[in-house]
Each structure stands twice: as C-alpha cells, then as structure tokens.
Design an enzyme around this catalytic site. Structure first.
Site, PDB file in Angstrom:
ATOM      1  N   SER A 171       0.851  -1.189   0.000  1.00 48.54           N
ATOM      2  CA  SER A 171       0.000   0.000   0.000  1.00 48.54           C
ATOM      3  C   SER A 171       0.885   1.237   0.000  1.00 48.54           C
ATOM      4  CB  SER A 171      -0.960  -0.031   1.200  1.00 48.54           C
ATOM      5  OG  SER A 171      -1.848   1.064   1.152  1.00 48.54           O
ATOM      6  N   HIS A 197      -2.800  -1.045  -3.212  1.00 49.71           N
ATOM      7  CA  HIS A 197      -3.958  -0.161  -3.037  1.00 49.71           C
ATOM      8  C   HIS A 197      -3.808   1.083  -3.909  1.00 49.71           C
ATOM      9  CE1 HIS A 197      -4.292  -1.985   1.274  1.00 49.71           C
ATOM     10  NE2 HIS A 197      -4.741  -2.806   0.348  1.00 49.71           N
ATOM     11  N   ASP A 293      -4.306  -4.669   6.148  1.00 48.25           N
ATOM     12  CA  ASP A 293      -4.678  -5.552   5.040  1.00 48.25           C
ATOM     13  C   ASP A 293      -3.538  -6.517   4.736  1.00 48.25           C
ATOM     14  OD1 ASP A 293      -6.183  -6.628   2.947  1.00 48.25           O
ATOM     15  OD2 ASP A 293      -5.309  -5.246   1.486  1.00 48.25           O
TER      16      ASP A 293
END
Length: 354
Positions: A171, A197, A293
C-alpha cells in the site's frame, strides 16, 4: 504531552486552504503552522517552519505541484500528501507524484462534498497522522537502462503448468517498493499476483510502466487471466482479486464485493484464496503500507504451508501492514526490502531440489 504534528498547507485555492485549516483545527494532535498559495511562497515557509507534513495541490500558478515536490525532495525532504481531483489527474501525473516522493495521494476535498465534512475530516486526519510517522527516504530500485527496451522471455509450455505461486500485498510506499522487490526477480519469476492499493483507473498505467522495466510480463489483471511463470498480475483498482483452480491451472477471479479494511482491492481476499487453492506451493509477501490488510491472509497462507515474509520496519515507508502480519505471527521471516527477492529465490531452489 505528545508534540503536535506541524502541517503546512499549499494550495492556490483560498477556499481549500480554509477548509483544510478547519479540518485540522478540529484535531488536538495537529497544528497548522502555515499556508501558501504557490510553490515559491511554500519554499520559503518550508525552510522557515520545518513542518512535519506538507499537503500539496498539483495544479498551481508559477510551478506545478509535482515539479515543486521533486525539488523539495532533493533539497528539503518533507513528508507530503498530494491533494488532487483524481478524476482530472491523469495516471501519468499520479504515478509521477509517487515517484517524486509523495507518500499519499488523496481526493481533494470540496465544499459541496456529498459525504459529510465529519467523515471527510476523519479520513484526512487519519492520513496525516500516519504520514507523520512515515520514512522519507526509502530504498530505491536500481533498474539498468530504464529507457532501453527490455527483452521479454516467453514461458515454455512446461512452465505453464501449476507449480509455485507468489502473492504480494502493498500500500503506502508500495509503488516504489514493488520496483525494488521485482528488480531482484528473474525473467521466469513464479506466477505472481499483486494487490497494491490504488484508485480505479491508475493500476493499468502502473502495470504498463512496470512492464517496460522488467524482462517478465507485468499487466493489470483481467477476469480469467491464467497465472503462469514469467507473468505478474496487478489487481485493478476497485476490484478484489482472487484465484480459482481448474485442473492443473490457476486463473484470476475479479469481483466487487464489499470493501475490506476500507479498501478494494484488498490483499486478504487474494491471500485467503491462495491459501485455499495453492497451499504449500505458494509464497506470500506483505510490503510497506498503512493499516492491516494482508495480515490475516498471510497467516492463512502460512497455516496452509506457504512460505511467508514481511518487510522490516527499517525499510518501510509506513510500517503498518507488515507490523500487523508480524503481530499475528503470520511471517516466517521479517526482512529488509532489498533482501526479500533473494530470500524467496533461495526458498524456491530448496523446494525444487526436494
């Protein structure tokens, strides 16, 4: 008493400057130390005020925000959040901002936002707090002759059968971290699936840029794509990516199920499907990023017999996702970014020799 996060707001719109000031003033942990309407004023205030975080517009008079950021990172490195209208920002500008050193890129707030100011404020404040802890100078990829054409190596028919599979989560800071990681992998890289992401519309350009850098294929994943050696598939923005199995082959499955950890794509969807269908023939990696995540998914992969690695704190831009994975006991190893690829290759050699 903890020190406040000192923020400099740079935007040519007085309305946006006032809105951001209002948002930040609602948080006791943040102090707006200055505002600037163009990069030249911002430069002087950066030097004088030494803020912890700078928020920066892209389209401004006298100099665009990305060119200014490139100069800032050379002479006065500062943690930066780009605020931009993502609908107007081209994918090349978006990627250029990340390459220039922006830690986060957020949708520019507006007065007529459909979401409540309270919801908007919470999201922006959360990002500022996370960015304030970020590392400014992460490891950079060394890619030989970036402008030269890269020769692709076709996978053999034998290599197209099911064997090893690699799942990667990243991310914040991940676009550059992935370049470092992939630069250590060979042309016949195991079939690789990446969840980075990113907003919809930007993952395709990101994949195309990576494809020009490496000897293996890199592309935005499409429904039904086969996972094969020599191919890296990037989850498209706004779609979760999983895998399914048919006989000896693995295929991509995309869907728009509920966001997980407030993100779509979410790496947990991918990694849990890899744990289910690939088991011990898989390897999982969690790279730099905010939030958690990938932590649960990596744990499921480990419990299914996969080999798992998390990036260490010292080389992360934001030690969030890897920290969550480590806290769960999901990582077999915790390694510096520039050692992860080599470690995975050694693991592959050991497996192939067995």
């Amino acid at each position: 008493m903890a020190q406040k996060i000192r923020v400099l707001i740079v935007d040519d719109s007085a309305v946006i400057r006032k809105l951001l000031e209002k948002i930040f003033s609602s948080c006791a942990d943040i102090e707006v130390v200055g505002t600037a309407s163009d990069p030249y004023i911002a430069r002087d205030k950066l030097v004088a005020l030494k803020p912890d975080v700078m928020t920066l517009d892209v389209e401004m008079p006298r100099m665009d925000g990305i060119s200014f950021l490139e100069k800032v990172m050379q002479h006065f490195p500062t943690r930066t959040i780009i605020f931009s209208s993502l609908a107007k920002t081209g994918s090349e500008t978006y990627l250029r901002a990340l390459e220039a050193g922006a830690i986060e890129i957020m949708e520019k707030p507006s007065i007529d936002v459909s979401q409540s100011l309270e919801t908007l404020s919470a999201a922006i404040i959360e990002k500022v707090k996370a960015v304030a802890k970020a590392r400014i100078n992460p490891i950079k990829a060394v890619v030989p002759n970036p402008g030269a054409p890269v020769q692709k190596v076709a996978s053999t028919s034998l290599a197209r059968t099911t064997h090893q599979l690699l799942a990667v989560a990243s991310s914040t800071g991940g676009t550059e971290a992935l370049k470092v990681f992939l630069s250590g992998m060979p042309a016949d890289i195991p079939g690789t699936l990446v969840v980075q992401h990113m907003p919809p519309g930007f993952t395709k350009s990101f994949a195309e840029n990576l494809d020009k850098m490496f000897p293996f294929e890199v592309k935005e994943a499409q429904e039904g794509d086969q996972v094969v050696p020599g191919r890296v598939l990037i989850a498209p923005g706004n779609y979760h990516m999983e895998i399914t199995r048919s006989g000896a082959f693995y295929y991509v499955k995309l869907h728009q199920g509920p966001a997980l950890h407030s993100v779509r794509p979410a790496a947990d969807y991918l990694m849990k499907s890899v744990a289910k269908y690939v088991g011990k023939n898989a390897m999982g990696v969690v790279l730099t990023g905010m939030g958690k995540d990938g932590a649960e998914g990596l744990l499921e992969m480990k419990n299914a017999g996969a080999y798992t690695v998390a990036q260490n704190e010292e080389t992360c831009v934001v030690y969030g996702m890897p920290a969550a994975a480590v806290a769960l006991g999901a990582a077999d190893k915790v390694l510096p970014l520039d050692r992860i690829a080599g470690d995975l290759l050694k693991q592959l050699q050991t497996r192939n020799a067995a």
